[in-house]
Write a protein that holds these residues in place. Structure first.
Motif, PDB file in Angstrom:
ATOM      1  N   TYR A 290       1.126  -1.383  -0.020  1.00 49.89           N
ATOM      2  CA  TYR A 290       0.439  -0.133   0.087  1.00 49.89           C
ATOM      3  C   TYR A 290       1.234   1.442   0.132  1.00 49.89           C
ATOM      4  CZ  TYR A 290      -4.189  -3.177   1.160  1.00 49.89           C
ATOM      5  OH  TYR A 290      -5.105  -3.778   0.523  1.00 49.89           O
ATOM      6  N   LEU A 291       2.324   1.273   0.520  1.00 49.41           N
ATOM      7  CA  LEU A 291       3.108   2.624   0.668  1.00 49.41           C
ATOM      8  C   LEU A 291       2.887   2.648  -0.382  1.00 49.41           C
ATOM      9  CD1 LEU A 291       5.455   2.187   3.917  1.00 49.41           C
ATOM     10  CD2 LEU A 291       2.940   3.257   3.295  1.00 49.41           C
ATOM     11  N   ARG A 292       3.866   1.863  -1.379  1.00 53.38           N
ATOM     12  CA  ARG A 292       3.696   2.057  -2.977  1.00 53.38           C
ATOM     13  C   ARG A 292       3.215   2.685  -3.241  1.00 53.38           C
ATOM     14  NH1 ARG A 292       4.517  -2.005  -6.816  1.00 53.38           N
ATOM     15  NH2 ARG A 292       3.450  -3.401  -5.723  1.00 53.38           N
ATOM     16  N   ARG A 293       1.447   2.509  -3.038  1.00 49.65           N
ATOM     17  CA  ARG A 293       0.549   2.684  -4.489  1.00 49.65           C
ATOM     18  C   ARG A 293      -0.292   4.416  -3.703  1.00 49.65           C
ATOM     19  NH1 ARG A 293      -3.420  -2.501  -4.335  1.00 49.65           N
ATOM     20  NH2 ARG A 293      -4.316  -1.243  -5.934  1.00 49.65           N
ATOM     21  N   PHE A 294      -0.243   4.215  -2.196  1.00 51.48           N
ATOM     22  CA  PHE A 294      -0.891   5.567  -2.010  1.00 51.48           C
ATOM     23  C   PHE A 294       0.363   6.789  -2.297  1.00 51.48           C
ATOM     24  CE2 PHE A 294      -3.170   1.601   0.392  1.00 51.48           C
ATOM     25  CZ  PHE A 294      -4.834   2.302  -0.238  1.00 51.48           C
ATOM     26  N   PRO A 295      -0.762   7.177  -2.802  1.00 57.58           N
ATOM     27  CA  PRO A 295       0.080   8.961  -2.890  1.00 57.58           C
ATOM     28  C   PRO A 295       0.126   9.755  -1.618  1.00 57.58           C
ATOM     29  CG  PRO A 295      -1.973   9.043  -3.619  1.00 57.58           C
ATOM     30  CD  PRO A 295      -1.891   7.148  -3.530  1.00 57.58           C
ATOM     31  N   ILE A 296       1.159   9.095  -0.097  1.00 67.52           N
ATOM     32  CA  ILE A 296       1.105   9.590   1.126  1.00 67.52           C
ATOM     33  C   ILE A 296       2.588  10.708   0.868  1.00 67.52           C
ATOM     34  CG2 ILE A 296      -0.569   8.301   1.646  1.00 67.52           C
ATOM     35  CD1 ILE A 296       1.848   6.612   3.801  1.00 67.52           C
ATOM     36  N   ASN A 297       2.163  11.498   1.771  1.00 66.33           N
ATOM     37  CA  ASN A 297       3.450  12.788   2.324  1.00 66.33           C
ATOM     38  C   ASN A 297       4.131  12.210   3.673  1.00 66.33           C
ATOM     39  OD1 ASN A 297       1.069  14.224   0.473  1.00 66.33           O
ATOM     40  ND2 ASN A 297       3.165  15.048  -0.592  1.00 66.33           N
ATOM     41  N   THR A 298       3.371  12.051   4.700  1.00 68.35           N
ATOM     42  CA  THR A 298       3.353  11.838   5.413  1.00 68.35           C
ATOM     43  C   THR A 298       3.541  10.509   6.257  1.00 68.35           C
ATOM     44  OG1 THR A 298       3.425  13.792   5.816  1.00 68.35           O
ATOM     45  CG2 THR A 298       4.107  12.882   7.479  1.00 68.35           C
ATOM     46  N   ILE A 299       4.038   9.487   6.845  1.00 64.18           N
ATOM     47  CA  ILE A 299       3.586   8.475   8.350  1.00 64.18           C
ATOM     48  C   ILE A 299       4.226   9.363   9.141  1.00 64.18           C
ATOM     49  CG2 ILE A 299       3.527   6.394   6.696  1.00 64.18           C
ATOM     50  CD1 ILE A 299       6.621   5.942   6.638  1.00 64.18           C
ATOM     51  N   LYS A 300       3.333   9.416   9.987  1.00 59.66           N
ATOM     52  CA  LYS A 300       3.126   8.899  11.823  1.00 59.66           C
ATOM     53  C   LYS A 300       3.543   8.157  12.422  1.00 59.66           C
ATOM     54  CE  LYS A 300       0.830  12.663  13.327  1.00 59.66           C
ATOM     55  NZ  LYS A 300       0.278  13.888  14.127  1.00 59.66           N
ATOM     56  N   ILE A 301       4.415   7.622  13.098  1.00 57.87           N
ATOM     57  CA  ILE A 301       4.905   6.881  14.147  1.00 57.87           C
ATOM     58  C   ILE A 301       3.912   6.492  15.156  1.00 57.87           C
ATOM     59  CG2 ILE A 301       6.603   5.789  15.310  1.00 57.87           C
ATOM     60  CD1 ILE A 301       9.036   7.330  13.453  1.00 57.87           C
ATOM     61  N   ASP A 302       3.783   5.673  15.536  1.00 53.11           N
ATOM     62  CA  ASP A 302       2.347   5.904  16.255  1.00 53.11           C
ATOM     63  C   ASP A 302       3.383   5.651  17.779  1.00 53.11           C
ATOM     64  OD1 ASP A 302      -0.141   5.250  17.370  1.00 53.11           O
ATOM     65  OD2 ASP A 302       0.663   3.558  18.643  1.00 53.11           O
ATOM     66  N   GLN A 303       2.193   5.994  18.904  1.00 52.28           N
ATOM     67  CA  GLN A 303       3.466   6.546  20.179  1.00 52.28           C
ATOM     68  C   GLN A 303       2.991   5.987  21.132  1.00 52.28           C
ATOM     69  OE1 GLN A 303       0.007   8.677  23.020  1.00 52.28           O
ATOM     70  NE2 GLN A 303      -0.963   9.776  21.648  1.00 52.28           N
ATOM     71  N   SER A 304       2.691   4.566  20.665  1.00 52.31           N
ATOM     72  CA  SER A 304       3.211   2.955  21.456  1.00 52.31           C
ATOM     73  C   SER A 304       4.441   2.618  21.145  1.00 52.31           C
ATOM     74  CB  SER A 304       1.821   2.121  21.170  1.00 52.31           C
ATOM     75  OG  SER A 304       2.323   1.871  19.572  1.00 52.31           O
ATOM     76  N   PHE A 305       4.774   2.638  20.502  1.00 57.17           N
ATOM     77  CA  PHE A 305       6.052   2.579  20.221  1.00 57.17           C
ATOM     78  C   PHE A 305       7.553   3.691  20.236  1.00 57.17           C
ATOM     79  CE2 PHE A 305       4.015   1.080  16.329  1.00 57.17           C
ATOM     80  CZ  PHE A 305       3.920   0.019  16.134  1.00 57.17           C
ATOM     81  N   VAL A 306       7.014   4.894  20.191  1.00 56.89           N
ATOM     82  CA  VAL A 306       7.757   5.927  21.179  1.00 56.89           C
ATOM     83  C   VAL A 306       7.780   5.520  22.165  1.00 56.89           C
ATOM     84  CG1 VAL A 306       8.126   8.936  21.581  1.00 56.89           C
ATOM     85  CG2 VAL A 306       7.249   7.817  19.021  1.00 56.89           C
ATOM     86  N   ARG A 307       7.152   5.354  23.053  1.00 59.66           N
ATOM     87  CA  ARG A 307       6.575   4.650  24.573  1.00 59.66           C
ATOM     88  C   ARG A 307       7.411   4.183  25.148  1.00 59.66           C
ATOM     89  NH1 ARG A 307       1.605   3.599  25.305  1.00 59.66           N
ATOM     90  NH2 ARG A 307       0.477   5.591  24.085  1.00 59.66           N
ATOM     91  N   ASP A 308       7.286   3.046  23.814  1.00 58.01           N
ATOM     92  CA  ASP A 308       9.293   1.765  24.303  1.00 58.01           C
ATOM     93  C   ASP A 308      10.439   2.372  24.538  1.00 58.01           C
ATOM     94  OD1 ASP A 308       6.421  -0.072  24.115  1.00 58.01           O
ATOM     95  OD2 ASP A 308       7.405  -0.963  22.455  1.00 58.01           O
TER      96      ASP A 308
END
Ligand code: C2E
Ligand code: MG
Ligand code: MG
Length: 382
Positions: A290-308
């Motif tokens: 999907y990342l390849r096919r969707f024309p997106i600009n930004t991904i936001k790293i979820d806070q659950s990973f940051v909390r780790d």
């Protein structure tokens, strides 16, 4: 399609009938709701045997028009005369029990319990309050700064909705967005947020605060609507904003349904200059395809990973992996929920320099965030 739907309903009826005795009654009430009447039960608990039989029957997918369909079952049970003496009362109470099963993740059964009636009543009150809130615009937006730590400046704001409830005070979105989606109010809320955020940004730009982008959260349901692109684009132009200052944040789940429809809408949004961000990245399916096919600009790293990210503990490989993916796809990256200096520095050293979190600022009402923007915001001490 309707003909597959009809075939599926017929197959469902046949399987249900296989779970019953000749003296029982099976009826389709409408839509996808069936009623089973069991008149000869020696004791109420015997209904459990039938409920389990039905759940078991439905474990095997249905084969309709050459395709397999998995169907979930939610069963509510009411017992005469304990739960009602009229057909209406029994049906109503079975319905309430069934909704409880649906809300608890489906594929199960529950007996009606008078306490559910109170909850059901409470839910109806809440729904009416929310309808009233939409009519009276009882909402406000708080804005959380998005900070570029290497440039030491605020590059954007995320608009987060709050409900100023006349009695309960400030209500957070986790308490009402799901309900708004279920009862079909989310559309009006999304466009209230859009107009409010664009109007506010236009006022800030007029004050000279013109180096900001604004993000709004858009419910997955909006991607089912045909007027999504036009509504967003017309709001941006109504407030005289350049298109690339607006970013819409969506979670990964809508991307899985009607993929080509979603891609088409995303492309049209991008053609209008609107930016697209994947929120809570890594918590759903995160399909690389999907990342390849969707024309997106930004991904936001979820806070659950940051909390780790905790000082003295090994860094989980998830964040470096997400950063690597974002780089590979040439995407902008934002880390959410940054609360400690250690998290900020680790993320920065890993190459993620845009962040959001309590370390920098809580989401704030417009006036307070304006103060912060005007005071040149001392982001980092060293
Ligand atoms: P989100 O878009 O992922 O927003 C981030 C949430 O994390 C916000 O919660 C924010 O207040 C909170 N947060 C920010 N920094 C920190 C931090 O350092 N630590 C912790 N623990 N939390 C932090 P909030 O405002 O309660 O919003 C929750 C969710 O509700 C949002 O998650 C978003 O999915 C949804 N939401 C908010 N506003 C809207 C809206 O206007 N429309 C729709 N459809 N959804 C909205
Ligand atoms: Mg968000
Ligand atoms: Mg998020």
């Amino acid at each position: 399609g309707p003909s597959e739907g009809d075939d599926l309903l017929k197959s469902v009826a046949i399987r249900l009938r296989n779970c019953m005795r000749a003296s029982d009654t099976l009826a389709r009430q409408g839509g996808d709701e069936f009623t089973v009447l069991l008149p000869d039960l020696a004791q109420a608990d015997n209904a459990i045997v039938i409920a389990e039989k039905i759940l078991n029957e439905f474990r095997v997918p249905f084969h309709v028009s050459g395709q397999d369909f998995s169907v979930s079952v939610s069963i509510g049970i009411s017992v005469f005369p304990r739960d009602g003496e009229s057909a209406d009362a029994l049906l109503k109470h079975a319905d309430i029990a069934m909704f409880r099963v649906k809300n608890n993740g489906k594929n199960g059964f529950k007996f009606f319990d008078p306490e559910m009636n109170a909850c059901h009543h409470e839910r109806i009150i809440r729904e009416n309050e929310l309808r009233c809130a939409v009519r009276n615009s009882e909402f406000e937006l708080h804005y959380q700064p998005l900070v570029c730590v290497t440039g030491n400046r605020i590059v954007g704001l995320e608009a987060l909705i709050r409900w100023r409830h006349p009695v309960r005070g400030l209500v957070f979105p986790c308490s009402f967005i799901d309900m708004a989606e279920e009862i079909g109010l989310i559309h009006e809320i999304t466009y209230w947020v859009l107009a409010e955020a664009c109007g506010q940004l236009a006022r800030w730009r007029a004050m000279g605060l013109d180096n900001l982008r604004i993000s709004i959260n858009v419910s997955p349901q909006e991607f089912n609507r045909n007027d999504l692109v036009e509504r967003i684009a017309s709001n941006v132009s109504k407030f005289g904003l350049p298109e690339d200052v607006l970013e819409i944040e969506i979670t990964e789940n809508p991307l899985l349904q009607d993929v080509s429809g979603v891609i088409d809408k995303m492309h049209r949004l991008r053609e209008c200059g609107i930016r697209i961000s994947i929120d809570d990245f890594g918590t759903h399916y995160s399909s690389l395809n999907y990342l390849r096919r969707f024309p997106i600009n930004t991904i936001k790293i979820d806070q659950s990973f940051v909390r780790d990210l905790v000082e003295g503990q090994n860094c989980s490989p998830i964040i470096p992996a997400i950063i690597c993916i974002a780089r590979g796809f040439g995407l902008n990256l934002v880390a959410e929920g940054v609360e400690t200096d250690y998290q900020m520095k680790t993320l920065r050293d890993l190459g993620c320099d845009e962040m959001q979190g309590y370390l920098f600022s809580m989401p704030l009402p417009a006036d307070d965030v304006e103060q912060l923007l005007c005071d040149a915001f001392p982001i980092l001490q060293d």
